[in-house]
Design a protein around this motif. Structure first.
Motif, PDB file in Angstrom:
ATOM      1  N   ALA A  34       0.829  -1.207   0.000  1.00 59.59           N
ATOM      2  CA  ALA A  34       0.000   0.000   0.000  1.00 59.59           C
ATOM      3  C   ALA A  34       0.863   1.256   0.000  1.00 59.59           C
ATOM      4  O   ALA A  34       0.549   2.243  -0.672  1.00 59.59           O
ATOM      5  N   GLY A  38       0.599   3.402  -3.196  1.00 58.33           N
ATOM      6  CA  GLY A  38       0.070   4.723  -2.898  1.00 58.33           C
ATOM      7  C   GLY A  38       1.001   5.838  -3.335  1.00 58.33           C
ATOM      8  O   GLY A  38       0.557   6.902  -3.792  1.00 58.33           O
ATOM      9  N   SER A  43      -1.889   8.338  -4.328  1.00 58.83           N
ATOM     10  CA  SER A  43      -3.148   8.193  -3.595  1.00 58.83           C
ATOM     11  C   SER A  43      -2.870   8.375  -2.103  1.00 58.83           C
ATOM     12  O   SER A  43      -2.255   7.508  -1.466  1.00 58.83           O
ATOM     13  N   LEU A  46      -4.619   5.659   0.200  1.00 58.15           N
ATOM     14  CA  LEU A  46      -3.936   4.370   0.177  1.00 58.15           C
ATOM     15  C   LEU A  46      -2.636   4.420   0.955  1.00 58.15           C
ATOM     16  O   LEU A  46      -2.308   3.482   1.701  1.00 58.15           O
ATOM     17  N   THR A  49      -3.445   4.406   4.579  1.00 58.34           N
ATOM     18  CA  THR A  49      -3.860   3.062   4.970  1.00 58.34           C
ATOM     19  C   THR A  49      -2.659   2.167   5.206  1.00 58.34           C
ATOM     20  O   THR A  49      -2.634   1.367   6.147  1.00 58.34           O
ATOM     21  N   VAL A 201      -3.037  -6.365  -2.661  1.00 55.92           N
ATOM     22  CA  VAL A 201      -3.069  -4.915  -2.861  1.00 55.92           C
ATOM     23  C   VAL A 201      -2.732  -4.564  -4.305  1.00 55.92           C
ATOM     24  O   VAL A 201      -3.397  -3.725  -4.933  1.00 55.92           O
ATOM     25  N   PHE A 205      -5.384  -2.687  -6.936  1.00 61.81           N
ATOM     26  CA  PHE A 205      -5.074  -1.346  -7.444  1.00 61.81           C
ATOM     27  C   PHE A 205      -4.275  -1.411  -8.745  1.00 61.81           C
ATOM     28  O   PHE A 205      -3.586  -0.459  -9.098  1.00 61.81           O
ATOM     29  N   ASP A 208      -5.244   1.341 -11.064  1.00 65.55           N
ATOM     30  CA  ASP A 208      -4.651   2.644 -10.760  1.00 65.55           C
ATOM     31  C   ASP A 208      -3.220   2.728 -11.263  1.00 65.55           C
ATOM     32  O   ASP A 208      -2.773   3.776 -11.733  1.00 65.55           O
TER      33      ASP A 208
END
Length: 368
Positions: A34, A38, A43, A46, A49, A201, A205, A208
């Motif tokens: 993450a 991220g 993000s 993310l 998190t 994960v 994602f 993304d």
């Protein structure tokens, strides 16, 4: 390993311990993934998190272990005499030196047993410990390997240790106790959990990651690079995923664009169910539901796509994001009902709104 009288059986490789090791590895893998993902896709939720996940898991693990610690604290330790069989300094650069002791413990009301453990000893006190010397120890009766030498025993026990004489080391054939080391199975299970957590994960994602740079061809050599002058959409479909990228001057918010793109994901005239779907300005990514997966998934054609332009307009104008830079629509149904999220980013931060499967807004998260 022999067992001492009155001691419970070892629980070294119980399913609970292995499951806890797997879960710990999964949390570590998901957290690291993450943080990396991220950062790549920029993000903030993310990334946060990834930072918060191990803290939350640690707190839950601490609370879950509270009853066990309370039970262990309630056990009254036993005091006994012990004979030093072996001792070896195993390192240390400070005034306290870790010493590996091998003792034969001689309880007043039980059979002698051998135990090995490591305890810090001050350099000044180190000459007081020698082979065949008698010391006072304490240990929990249900965990005899947690023996500790009492450095300042009560006068009664100090006198007993000073006057005790053993012509031979007692308990030559006694049971031996040592704290169970981490087994190979524990390490393999934790490693498996680490890989599963990180892979989960990355899979969730993956869209993304592709959406940040469609021209980079991150999906490998099978994804062609559209030319800058091309305006026709580029579609790549595999057994696991599908992507559609539009040319310059076009958007998936334009009327009919999203419907045409979703129609390219049919297989033999049958629409394939999706696990996640991500819509950006000129990039659509779908992760298909693998066969045999317990997740319910959803039909991409059943999305409230007619509501998407209005939802993006609402998210970019009413949630406090001035000069919005990017927007993204994510739909997933891992468990329960379908959830659609619209995320908008700008100089002020990140804002989002969440809708149900009919496109009705159920939750808003403005910029804070």
């Amino acid at each position: 390993m022999p067992t001492a009288p009155g001691a419970p059986p070892s629980t070294h490789h119980t399913p609970v311990r292995l499951a806890r090791g797997f879960l710990t590895g999964a949390v570590a893998g998901a957290s690291l993934a993450a943080l990396v993902v991220g950062t790549i896709v920029e993000s903030v939720p993310l990334f946060v998190t990834g930072l918060a996940l191990p803290l939350v898991y640690g707190a839950l693990l601490f609370l879950a272990g509270a009853p066990r610690r309370a039970r262990e604290a309630a056990v009254v330790p036993r005091t006994a005499l012990a004979v030093i069989v072996t001792l070896e300094a195993v390192g240390g650069e400070s005034s306290d030196v870790p010493v590996r002791f091998g003792l034969t413990v001689v309880p007043d009301d039980g059979a002698p047993f051998r135990v090995e453990f490591t305890q810090d000893v001050n350099l000044v006190e180190l000459p007081d410990y020698r082979p065949r010397g008698v010391v006072v120890v304490q240990y929990p009766p249900d965990r005899p390997w947690q023996v500790r030498i009492v450095k300042r025993p009560t006068p009664e026990w100090a006198d007993r240790a000073a006057s005790a004489r053993f012509d031979a080391v007692p308990g030559a054939g006694a049971a031996r106790w040592a704290e169970p080391p981490e087994g190979r199975a524990d390490g393999l299970v934790a490693l498996l959990g680490l890989l599963v957590g990180a892979l989960a994960v990355i899979l969730l994602f993956r869209a993304d990651l592709f959406g940040t740079d469609p021209s980079s061809g991150r999906d490998g050599a099978t994804e062609p690079r559209p030319s800058a002058s091309s305006t026709a959409p580029t579609t790549v479909v595999s057994s696991a995923s599908g992507t559609v990228s539009l040319g310059p001057g076009r958007s998936f918010l334009d009327k009919g664009e999203l419907a045409r793109a979703l129609g390219s994901f049919t297989e033999g005239g049958r629409a394939r169910r999706a696990l996640t779907l991500v819509v950006q300005e000129r990039m659509l990514t779908v992760v298909f539901l693998p066969s045999g997966t317990p997740a319910p998934g959803f039909a991409p054609g059943a999305l409230p796509r007619d509501r998407f332009p209005a939802l993006v307009e609402e998210a970019t104008t009413t949630l406090g994001v001035r000069s919005p830079q990017t927007w993204q629509i994510t739909a997933d149904r891992l468990t329960g009902s379908l959830v659609v999220r619209v995320v908008v980013t700008g100089p002020d931060g990140v804002a989002s709104l969440e809708t149900n499967g009919q496109g009705e807004v159920v939750r808003r998260a403005p910029v804070r």
